[in-house]
Design a protein around this motif. Structure first.
Motif, mmCIF file in Angstrom:
data_model
loop_
_atom_site.group_PDB
_atom_site.id
_atom_site.type_symbol
_atom_site.label_atom_id
_atom_site.label_comp_id
_atom_site.label_asym_id
_atom_site.label_seq_id
_atom_site.Cartn_x
_atom_site.Cartn_y
_atom_site.Cartn_z
ATOM 1 N N SER A 125 3.373 12.257 5.477
ATOM 2 C CA SER A 125 2.509 11.976 4.322
ATOM 3 C C SER A 125 2.335 10.472 4.134
ATOM 4 N N LEU A 126 3.351 9.690 4.521
ATOM 5 C CA LEU A 126 3.208 8.228 4.482
ATOM 6 C C LEU A 126 2.098 7.785 5.430
ATOM 7 N N MET A 127 2.105 8.315 6.645
ATOM 8 C CA MET A 127 1.053 7.993 7.621
ATOM 9 C C MET A 127 -0.317 8.386 7.061
ATOM 10 N N ASP A 128 -0.409 9.574 6.491
ATOM 11 C CA ASP A 128 -1.681 10.029 5.916
ATOM 12 C C ASP A 128 -2.134 9.118 4.777
ATOM 13 N N HIS A 129 -1.193 8.695 3.938
ATOM 14 C CA HIS A 129 -1.537 7.805 2.818
ATOM 15 C C HIS A 129 -2.069 6.469 3.339
ATOM 16 N N ILE A 130 -1.368 5.892 4.302
ATOM 17 C CA ILE A 130 -1.788 4.591 4.841
ATOM 18 C C ILE A 130 -3.152 4.708 5.503
ATOM 19 N N ALA A 131 -3.336 5.766 6.287
ATOM 20 C CA ALA A 131 -4.631 5.976 6.949
ATOM 21 C C ALA A 131 -5.747 6.088 5.913
ATOM 22 N N GLY A 132 -5.507 6.858 4.870
ATOM 23 C CA GLY A 132 -6.509 7.004 3.816
ATOM 24 C C GLY A 132 -6.774 5.698 3.091
ATOM 25 N N HIS A 133 -5.727 4.970 2.788
ATOM 26 C CA HIS A 133 -5.867 3.688 2.095
ATOM 27 C C HIS A 133 -6.676 2.696 2.927
ATOM 28 N N LEU A 134 -6.435 2.689 4.232
ATOM 29 C CA LEU A 134 -7.138 1.748 5.112
ATOM 30 C C LEU A 134 -8.487 2.273 5.591
ATOM 31 N N GLY A 135 -8.731 3.571 5.435
ATOM 32 C CA GLY A 135 -9.985 4.165 5.890
ATOM 33 C C GLY A 135 -10.067 4.299 7.405
ATOM 34 N N ILE A 136 -8.921 4.498 8.040
ATOM 35 C CA ILE A 136 -8.875 4.680 9.496
ATOM 36 C C ILE A 136 -7.939 5.831 9.825
ATOM 37 N N LYS A 137 -7.958 6.239 11.091
ATOM 38 C CA LYS A 137 -7.023 7.237 11.597
ATOM 39 C C LYS A 137 -5.951 6.523 12.413
ATOM 40 N N ALA A 138 -4.857 7.211 12.653
ATOM 41 C CA ALA A 138 -3.817 6.659 13.518
ATOM 42 C C ALA A 138 -4.442 6.290 14.854
ATOM 43 N N GLY A 139 -4.100 5.108 15.346
ATOM 44 C CA GLY A 139 -4.651 4.613 16.605
ATOM 45 C C GLY A 139 -5.873 3.732 16.434
ATOM 46 N N THR B 30 7.648 4.608 -0.464
ATOM 47 C CA THR B 30 6.799 5.521 -1.220
ATOM 48 C C THR B 30 5.369 5.113 -0.913
ATOM 49 N N ALA B 31 4.428 5.946 -1.287
ATOM 50 C CA ALA B 31 3.019 5.592 -1.087
ATOM 51 C C ALA B 31 2.687 4.303 -1.835
ATOM 52 N N GLU B 32 3.200 4.172 -3.041
ATOM 53 C CA GLU B 32 2.905 2.992 -3.852
ATOM 54 C C GLU B 32 3.466 1.730 -3.202
ATOM 55 N N ARG B 33 4.704 1.818 -2.731
ATOM 56 C CA ARG B 33 5.320 0.642 -2.108
ATOM 57 C C ARG B 33 4.602 0.272 -0.812
ATOM 58 N N ALA B 34 4.190 1.272 -0.051
ATOM 59 C CA ALA B 34 3.446 1.003 1.186
ATOM 60 C C ALA B 34 2.135 0.292 0.868
ATOM 61 N N THR B 35 1.452 0.731 -0.174
ATOM 62 C CA THR B 35 0.194 0.082 -0.578
ATOM 63 C C THR B 35 0.438 -1.373 -0.957
ATOM 64 N N GLU B 36 1.505 -1.639 -1.698
ATOM 65 C CA GLU B 36 1.837 -3.023 -2.075
ATOM 66 C C GLU B 36 2.081 -3.883 -0.836
ATOM 67 N N ILE B 37 2.812 -3.344 0.121
ATOM 68 C CA ILE B 37 3.093 -4.075 1.360
ATOM 69 C C ILE B 37 1.802 -4.368 2.104
ATOM 70 N N LEU B 38 0.927 -3.390 2.201
ATOM 71 C CA LEU B 38 -0.344 -3.583 2.910
ATOM 72 C C LEU B 38 -1.194 -4.655 2.228
ATOM 73 N N GLU B 39 -1.220 -4.642 0.917
ATOM 74 C CA GLU B 39 -2.032 -5.639 0.204
ATOM 75 C C GLU B 39 -1.460 -7.044 0.392
ATOM 76 N N ARG B 40 -0.138 -7.176 0.397
ATOM 77 C CA ARG B 40 0.471 -8.488 0.682
ATOM 78 C C ARG B 40 0.129 -8.943 2.098
ATOM 79 N N GLU B 41 0.192 -8.016 3.031
ATOM 80 C CA GLU B 41 -0.137 -8.349 4.421
ATOM 81 C C GLU B 41 -1.602 -8.751 4.561
ATOM 82 N N ARG B 42 -2.479 -8.078 3.840
ATOM 83 C CA ARG B 42 -3.915 -8.419 3.883
ATOM 84 C C ARG B 42 -4.127 -9.835 3.356
ATOM 85 N N ILE B 43 -3.461 -10.176 2.275
ATOM 86 C CA ILE B 43 -3.579 -11.520 1.706
ATOM 87 C C ILE B 43 -3.024 -12.555 2.680
ATOM 88 N N ASP B 44 -1.857 -12.263 3.255
ATOM 89 C CA ASP B 44 -1.255 -13.185 4.222
ATOM 90 C C ASP B 44 -2.156 -13.370 5.439
#
Length: 165
Positions: free
Chosen positions: A92-106, A142-156
């Motif tokens: 479900s973490l993979m699914d959340h990240i994929a949905g958040h980014l608008g991409i599929k694995a790979g 968690t999904a929320e923590r993963a989203t926070e990490i992704l947003e920090r990475e996007r800014i960086d």
């Protein structure tokens, strides 16, 4: 074509190894850092440096999942899909990240920042579910923590303007 300074550095590492094959993965990782991935040119350069055939080098490059034989984003996200992470919500973490980014694995995001890849094990089972971006492992996600990490990475990534796989 790699710069002469990098070629000299790689040759010195090969010379310090017991056999050239022993240095192969290290050489490939360095070439990947230079190019952002391992294009055919990098495989051929590694083969010449190591005294191996391009096929032998390609076999190594395609065996290790953290060596990339196709272009990747500046931030590669490895989501662990081992049994421990799966049992703790990795799928479900993979699914959340994929949905958040608008991409599929790979796939890689249109802006070239993120590539999302499953990974067989990150060795962080006690902190499942886990993902890794660059050399940084994040556990107990968690999904929320993963989203926070992704947003920090996007800014960086936007701040550096560089591609570092």
């Amino acid at each position: 074509m790699i710069p002469d300074s990098l070629r000299s550095e790689l040759q010195a590492r090969i010379n310090q190894a017991v056999t050239p094959r022993e240095a192969a993965v290290d050489i490939l990782k360095s070439l990947q850092a230079h190019y952002g991935w391992l294009p055919d040119e990098a495989v051929e350069e590694a083969a010449v440096l190591l005294g191996l055939t391009p096929l032998q080098v390609d076999e190594l490059a395609t065996f290790y999942e953290m060596l990339y034989r196709r272009p990747v984003g500046s931030r590669v996200i490895h989501v662990c899909d081992s049994i421990s992470c799966w049992a703790m919500g990795g799928e479900s973490l993979m699914d959340h990240i994929a949905g958040h980014l608008g991409i599929k694995a790979g796939e890689t995001t249109a802006d070239g920042i993120f590539t999302l890849l499953p990974c067989c094990c990150l060795g962080n089972c006690g902190e499942a579910p886990t993902l890794m971006i660059g050399d940084t492992i994040h556990g107990r996600l968690t999904a929320e923590r993963a989203t926070e990490i992704l947003e920090r990475e996007r800014i960086d990534a936007a701040g550096t303007g560089s591609i570092q796989a």
